[in-house]
Design an enzyme around this catalytic site. Structure first.
Site, PDB file in Angstrom:
ATOM      1  N   GLU A  88       0.800  -1.223   0.000  1.00  0.00           N
ATOM      2  CA  GLU A  88       0.000   0.000   0.000  1.00  0.00           C
ATOM      3  C   GLU A  88       0.834   1.276   0.000  1.00  0.00           C
ATOM      4  O   GLU A  88       1.982   1.278   0.432  1.00  0.00           O
ATOM      5  CB  GLU A  88      -0.857   0.027   1.266  1.00  0.00           C
ATOM      6  CG  GLU A  88      -1.894  -1.041   1.267  1.00  0.00           C
ATOM      7  CD  GLU A  88      -2.560  -1.172   2.617  1.00  0.00           C
ATOM      8  OE1 GLU A  88      -1.880  -1.042   3.641  1.00  0.00           O
ATOM      9  OE2 GLU A  88      -3.762  -1.418   2.634  1.00  0.00           O
ATOM     10  N   CYS A 335      -3.367   1.291   8.307  1.00  0.00           N
ATOM     11  CA  CYS A 335      -2.303   0.361   7.925  1.00  0.00           C
ATOM     12  C   CYS A 335      -2.740  -1.022   7.503  1.00  0.00           C
ATOM     13  O   CYS A 335      -3.297  -1.770   8.283  1.00  0.00           O
ATOM     14  CB  CYS A 335      -1.424   0.144   9.145  1.00  0.00           C
ATOM     15  SG  CYS A 335      -0.196   1.343   9.278  1.00  0.00           S
TER      16      CYS A 335
HETATM   17  N1  SAH Z   1       6.259   0.024  11.910  1.00  0.00           N
HETATM   18  C1  SAH Z   1       6.246   1.444  12.060  1.00  0.00           C
HETATM   19  C2  SAH Z   1       5.499   2.207  10.974  1.00  0.00           C
HETATM   20  C3  SAH Z   1       4.201   1.688  10.439  1.00  0.00           C
HETATM   21  S1  SAH Z   1       2.666   1.933  11.176  1.00  0.00           S
HETATM   22  C4  SAH Z   1       5.733   1.830  13.419  1.00  0.00           C
HETATM   23  O1  SAH Z   1       5.354   0.959  14.188  1.00  0.00           O
HETATM   24  O2  SAH Z   1       5.773   3.007  13.739  1.00  0.00           O
HETATM   25  C5  SAH Z   1       2.242   3.612  11.265  1.00  0.00           C
HETATM   26  C6  SAH Z   1       1.465   3.936  12.552  1.00  0.00           C
HETATM   27  O3  SAH Z   1       0.098   3.434  12.542  1.00  0.00           O
HETATM   28  C7  SAH Z   1       2.119   3.343  13.786  1.00  0.00           C
HETATM   29  O4  SAH Z   1       2.126   4.317  14.791  1.00  0.00           O
HETATM   30  C8  SAH Z   1       1.182   2.220  14.133  1.00  0.00           C
HETATM   31  O5  SAH Z   1       1.324   1.832  15.464  1.00  0.00           O
HETATM   32  C9  SAH Z   1      -0.163   2.819  13.786  1.00  0.00           C
HETATM   33  N2  SAH Z   1      -1.264   1.868  13.635  1.00  0.00           N
HETATM   34  C10 SAH Z   1      -1.250   0.599  13.189  1.00  0.00           C
HETATM   35  N3  SAH Z   1      -2.480   0.046  13.235  1.00  0.00           N
HETATM   36  C11 SAH Z   1      -3.302   1.000  13.699  1.00  0.00           C
HETATM   37  C12 SAH Z   1      -4.698   1.046  13.976  1.00  0.00           C
HETATM   38  N4  SAH Z   1      -5.492  -0.007  13.792  1.00  0.00           N
HETATM   39  N5  SAH Z   1      -5.214   2.209  14.449  1.00  0.00           N
HETATM   40  C13 SAH Z   1      -4.403   3.290  14.649  1.00  0.00           C
HETATM   41  N6  SAH Z   1      -3.090   3.301  14.428  1.00  0.00           N
HETATM   42  C14 SAH Z   1      -2.540   2.174  13.965  1.00  0.00           C
END
Ligand code: SAH
Length: 353
Positions: A88, A335
């Site tokens: 994505e 994500c």
């Molecule tokens: N692996 C990296 C970057 C990718 S995720 C990290 O962990 O930072 C980007 C952001 O979206 C991260 O802060 C992650 O924790 C958040 N995220 C993932 N799933 C989510 C969800 N269901 N709701 C809100 N934020 C989410």
């Protein structure tokens, strides 16, 4: 050999030498790649060179599917890689320009309890040139209008994957994307988000000090973080906060802490108080986001109002905090959600065939 898209100008210069071509061709090829062009479209190269480049591995992406948000114009892309994998990317428009959110891995192996990207583990790392190619694809899809300007002005490495788990390719990508002869996007306009790989974070602080750092904290203490982020068993919150502080002090830049508010897990007034006290002394800002619901996960987000309440508790304790504006929530903006739904749909169709 790595793909053409992953090569720097000096690597391309080496290749041109091998092919018996003048050095200046390297720059031409690099410029074309940054515009998402394939060898046969590089019209200022001799035919013989175009044919030769065409036989080499390109390492690019193409648009497999896209959705445009009716609410705010955000575009969610599914890009296809040359080996058939899909990942994505999201293009968001703000008053100051356009921000592209890109993935750094196909899937993710960090296992966060609330995230759709990690449900099937990590399939492979993305190459620097593949990440570059996502931006070129989006720019071709939404051209600037003025040929000399670029559509994408800012980049966030916040799609699927853990950027610091693919360290070398991510650092190489930063080099390629900021080269003046190509996309020329300043590291100051680039943000990276990590779940907290502490040793890599320390190294990154030294090697890429101009990039904005976001840390996905999501909890005020080890007890809560252990429940939702497996990485916390390896690197404890105290170590992570120290590394974040080190980044802020070394670079003079503010660290952003990402905090997804989950009902009954991390969103009480006590959590806000503890979070504020843990962040004391760190030059930082807290980005709050109500957890996006993911079907396979049994965790629920809070309401926008509760998120505002949490922000004001933090502010009351002296911590800078805001609730993040949600973009593209009508197009599976969170994500890994769109990729996952598409894969599921395709598997079902294949079974029925
Ligand atoms: N692996 C990296 C970057 C990718 S995720 C990290 O962990 O930072 C980007 C952001 O979206 C991260 O802060 C992650 O924790 C958040 N995220 C993932 N799933 C989510 C969800 N269901 N709701 C809100 N934020 C989410």
């Amino acid at each position: 050999m790595c793909g053409l898209t992953s090569m720097s100008i000096s690597e391309l210069a080496g290749l041109m030498e091998e092919l018996g071509q003048p050095k200046f061709r390297a720059r031409q090829v690099f410029e074309w790649i940054s515009r998402g062009k394939r060898p046969q479209e590089m019209t200022n190269l001799p035919k013989e060179l175009r044919d030769k480049l065409d036989t080499l591995h390109y390492g690019g992406a193409s648009i497999y599917d896209k959705r445009v948000s009716a609410k705010d114009g955000t575009i969610k892309y599914l890009f296809q890689l040359e080996d058939g994998n899909i990942v994505e990317g999201v293009l968001m428009s703000y008053h100051y320009g356009n921000t592209m959110c890109i993935s750094t891995q196909v899937g993710c192996r960090m296992g966060c309890a609330f995230c759709a990207s990690t449900l099937e583990g990590c399939i492979r790392n993305l190459e620097a040139g593949e990440m570059l190619s996502f931006i070129a694809c989006a720019e071709k899809d939404v051209p600037h209008g003025d040929d000399k300007k670029r559509t994408v002005t800012n980049i966030v490495l916040m799609g699927s994957g853990e950027p610091l788990d693919n360290y070398d390719e991510v650092v190489e990508f930063l080099r390629l994307v900021s080269a003046p002869e190509g996309m020329n996007i300043s590291p100051r306009n680039i943000s990276i988000s990590t779940c907290g790989l502490v040793p890599q974070l320390m190294r990154f602080t030294k090697e890429a000090p101009h990039v904005t750092l976001s840390v996905s904290l999501h909890a005020p203490n080890d007890e809560t973080r252990d429940k939702i982020m497996p990485i916390n068993r390896k690197y404890r919150t105290a170590e992570l906060l120290n590394a974040a502080k080190y980044y802020a002090e070394e670079t003079g830049r503010r660290v952003i802490f990402e905090y997804a508010l989950i009902k009954d897990v991390n969103s009480s007034e006590r959590d806000a108080k503890e979070l504020a006290s843990r962040l004391k002394g760190i030059n930082c800002h807290v980005n709050l986001i109500p957890l996006n619901h993911v079907e396979e996960r049994h965790l629920t987000g809070v309401t926008r109002r509760d998120a505002e309440q949490f922000a004001s508790w933090l502010q009351g304790y002296g911590t800078s905090a805001t609730v993040r504006r949600e973009m593209g929530s009508d197009i599976d903006g969170a994500c890994g959600q769109l990729r996952r739904k598409t894969l599921q749909r395709e598997r079902k169709a294949a079974k029925e065939r």
